[in-house]
Design an enzyme around this catalytic site. Sequence first.
Site, short mmCIF file in Angstrom:
data_model
loop_
_atom_site.label_atom_id
_atom_site.label_comp_id
_atom_site.label_asym_id
_atom_site.label_seq_id
_atom_site.Cartn_x
_atom_site.Cartn_y
_atom_site.Cartn_z
N TRP A 37 -9.96 0.25 -5.11
CA TRP A 37 -9.36 1.55 -4.81
C TRP A 37 -7.98 1.68 -5.47
CZ3 TRP A 37 -11.63 5.76 -3.69
CH2 TRP A 37 -11.02 6.81 -3.00
N HIS A 89 -7.39 -5.74 -0.08
CA HIS A 89 -6.18 -4.92 0.03
C HIS A 89 -5.39 -5.37 1.26
CE1 HIS A 89 -3.86 -1.22 -0.64
NE2 HIS A 89 -3.92 -0.99 0.67
N LYS A 123 4.25 2.17 -2.43
CA LYS A 123 4.65 3.40 -3.11
C LYS A 123 6.07 3.78 -2.68
CE LYS A 123 -0.02 5.11 -2.06
NZ LYS A 123 -0.87 4.45 -3.02
N SER A 130 0.84 -1.19 0.00
CA SER A 130 0.00 0.00 0.00
C SER A 130 0.88 1.25 0.00
CB SER A 130 -0.95 -0.05 1.20
OG SER A 130 -1.94 0.95 1.11
#
Length: 360
Positions: free
Chosen positions: A291, A342, A204, A200
């Site tokens: 998402w 997720h 990044k 998540s």
Amino acid sequence: MDERIASLPEVLETLDGEKVTSAEQWQQKRRPEIFKCFREHVFGREPCPDRLSFHMISEEQLKETIKSKKVRLTYVGPGGEGTFNVHLLIPCQSRQPVPAFLLINHQTPESPLSTSFWPTDEIVSRGYAAIVIHVQEIDPDFDDGFKNGVHALFDAPGEPRPKNAWGTLAAWAWGASRVMDYLETDPDIDQHRVAVVGHSRGGKTALWAGAVDQRFKMVVSNNSGCTGAALSRGKKGETIKAINTRFPHWFAENYKAFNDKEYDMPFDQHMLLSLIAPRLLYVTSATEDDWSDPESEFLSLLLTSPVYQLFGLKGLGESPYPSPEEPIIGEHVGYHLRTGQHDLVEYDWKCFLDFADRFL
């Protein structure tokens, strides 16, 4: 052609219109252009520490086959001294330095050592060191105007922050690079075979850490979504405006200029992924993670293939979008879509380890 693909900046064309046809051109000219663009417009410019030192807090044999270490990293900036800790679990079966997985962990530091999110038992049993940093020790994950954490020690006091100043995710990536500085001194770790992993927001961060620090041999981005692996143009779910509104401290102030203006950007996330080439790159998605937009994550990775081809590697080529639990392994590039939400789970780690066994 898909509208968003047609509108993407050309990865293999320099700012002055020169076509990139060789690995040398990429490394010397095009890669620095793209890297500068992300540093200036997205993640911000990170500093160098004035001094860096390492202190062994503890070292013990947990089992006959596992050694545990806890190391404190101390750094010095213009505003003073800061510290954060690194935890290592190292297999002892081999007398040679071992490869390692470094997890950029945004969960609470009190989380258990071995969980489905961080299955240290499995990682160590496969012959890899399991190394973790807890990002809250570097920069707490809330917006307070960059007065806490590492930023306070490097930002000029009393002066407004430049719009290209580093955000929280760049600070976490900076911390991962400082761990690499330590690992170069640890005789138990093969510094040339270190993978950086994040989920998540950590995913990044792992991508940016791998872009900034080419000492990372393998980069793993798990469910990283917006401003991670997923293309921003035409993305479903989270958008640049949404992420900048909810997490205004994550990125440089300059990034907010692209709220609702994805098609105006001189970059997109396939270019961030391309900065990892020719090193090992693994991206994952989950079927219920709308998402993050799995198809945009996969498409972005697919579009790195021309850069890998400059190095004589196929990348993913023209692989079709996969079914769940059917990983696609190209040359130095891998991807899987997992059934579920997720999260970072044991199936994901199994795939990372399999990929590392093959290439790392």
